[in-house]
Design a protein around this motif. Sequence first.
Motif, short mmCIF file in Angstrom:
data_model
loop_
_atom_site.label_atom_id
_atom_site.label_comp_id
_atom_site.label_asym_id
_atom_site.label_seq_id
_atom_site.Cartn_x
_atom_site.Cartn_y
_atom_site.Cartn_z
N ARG A 184 0.78 -1.22 -0.06
CA ARG A 184 0.04 -0.04 -0.06
C ARG A 184 0.79 1.34 0.09
NH1 ARG A 184 -2.25 -3.84 3.22
NH2 ARG A 184 -1.11 -2.82 5.17
N ILE A 185 2.02 1.20 0.37
CA ILE A 185 2.97 2.62 0.54
C ILE A 185 3.56 2.76 -0.89
CG2 ILE A 185 5.24 3.05 1.45
CD1 ILE A 185 5.02 1.22 3.93
N PHE A 186 3.75 1.70 -1.83
CA PHE A 186 4.33 1.86 -2.96
C PHE A 186 3.31 1.79 -4.08
CE2 PHE A 186 8.04 0.31 -0.35
CZ PHE A 186 8.61 1.78 -0.51
N ASP A 187 1.82 1.56 -3.73
CA ASP A 187 0.83 1.52 -4.50
C ASP A 187 1.07 0.09 -5.70
OD1 ASP A 187 -1.62 2.00 -5.58
OD2 ASP A 187 -0.91 3.42 -6.88
N ASN A 205 -5.78 -14.90 -1.13
CA ASN A 205 -5.79 -14.11 0.17
C ASN A 205 -6.75 -13.54 0.35
OD1 ASN A 205 -4.95 -11.40 1.69
ND2 ASN A 205 -2.74 -12.34 1.34
N ARG A 206 -7.21 -13.59 1.67
CA ARG A 206 -8.61 -13.17 2.14
C ARG A 206 -8.53 -11.55 2.01
NH1 ARG A 206 -9.39 -13.48 7.41
NH2 ARG A 206 -7.20 -14.19 7.90
N GLN A 207 -7.57 -10.92 2.23
CA GLN A 207 -7.59 -9.45 2.18
C GLN A 207 -7.03 -9.03 0.95
OE1 GLN A 207 -5.32 -7.93 5.50
NE2 GLN A 207 -7.02 -8.56 6.95
N LYS A 208 -7.11 -9.65 -0.21
CA LYS A 208 -6.50 -9.50 -1.50
C LYS A 208 -5.11 -8.69 -1.58
CE LYS A 208 -10.39 -11.02 -2.65
NZ LYS A 208 -10.70 -12.47 -3.13
N GLU A 209 -4.23 -9.06 -0.36
CA GLU A 209 -3.19 -8.48 -0.23
C GLU A 209 -1.87 -9.36 -0.48
OE1 GLU A 209 -3.25 -6.96 3.59
OE2 GLU A 209 -4.28 -5.38 3.08
N MET A 210 -0.68 -8.80 -0.86
CA MET A 210 0.49 -9.61 -0.84
C MET A 210 1.26 -9.99 0.48
SD MET A 210 2.40 -8.23 -4.28
CE MET A 210 3.16 -6.69 -3.47
N ASN A 211 0.64 -10.66 1.05
CA ASN A 211 1.28 -11.28 2.44
C ASN A 211 0.90 -12.89 2.58
OD1 ASN A 211 -1.08 -11.67 3.78
ND2 ASN A 211 -1.17 -9.36 3.84
#
Length: 222
Positions: free
Chosen positions: A98-101, A112-118
Motif C-alpha cells: 500500500r505504501i508503494f501502490d 488471500n482473504r484481504q487481497k494483499e501480498m502477504n
Amino acid sequence: MNNITRTEKRGFLLLAIVFALSYFFAFTNMDFFEHGFIVEDGPVEYGTAVMLFCTSILSIVYLIKYHKNKSLTWKFGLVMFAILFFFAAGEEISWGQRIFDIQTGEYFMEHNRQKEMNLHNLEVGGKKLNKIIFSQLLTLVIVVYLLIVPVLYRKKKWAKNLLDKFAVPVVYWHHTIAFIVCTLLVLIIPHHRKWEVYELDFSLIFFLIFLNPFNKEIYSKS
C-alpha cells in the motif's frame, strides 16, 4: 527488578502509553480506535513493523560486532533471527504494497482473504494459514519460550549450552510478566481487532528481550 535497564524502563513506559491510548480511544471514540488507531497503515501497524525491523537490525549488529571467534551455529542463529523478524515486519505491512501502490497479483487476489501480498492471510485448501501457523503455532512457541525455556536454561546445563550455542536470548522473568500483563490488558479492549495492539506490545517486548537477555554474555566478545 534491578536487572531492568534504563532503556527497558523507557520501553515499558512506551508500552504503558500504548495501552493508555488504546483504552482512551476504545472507550471514548470507538470509531477513531477502529479507523484511525488500529487501521491498516495506521500507527499501531507501523509501530509493530518498525519494532520487528529493529529487532532484525539488532541481530545483524550483534552478528557484525561479535562474529569473531564465534561458532557457525551462533552465526546461524543470528542470521535466522534477522531473517525471521525482517519477514515478520514485511508481512505486517504487506511488504509495502500500500505504501508503494503495488497491485496485487492474480494468485494473491484469488487466495488471500484481504487481497494483499502477504502469506499470513492466505487460504490454502480452505485452511487459513493465519490461524494455523501465525496464531495457534506461534502461541504455542511463545508460551514455551516464555515459561518453559527460562526454567530449563536455569536448571539444565544441556539446555543452557544448546541455547547459547545458537545465540538464543533467554528472557528475564520481568519479560514474561510483561507478556502476561499485556495479554490480560488486551483482553479488556472491546473490539475484535484488539490483537493489533497485542502485536505491537509483542514486537516491543521482543526487542527489549534481544536488547537485554538473561544470557547477555552471548552477545559479547567473550
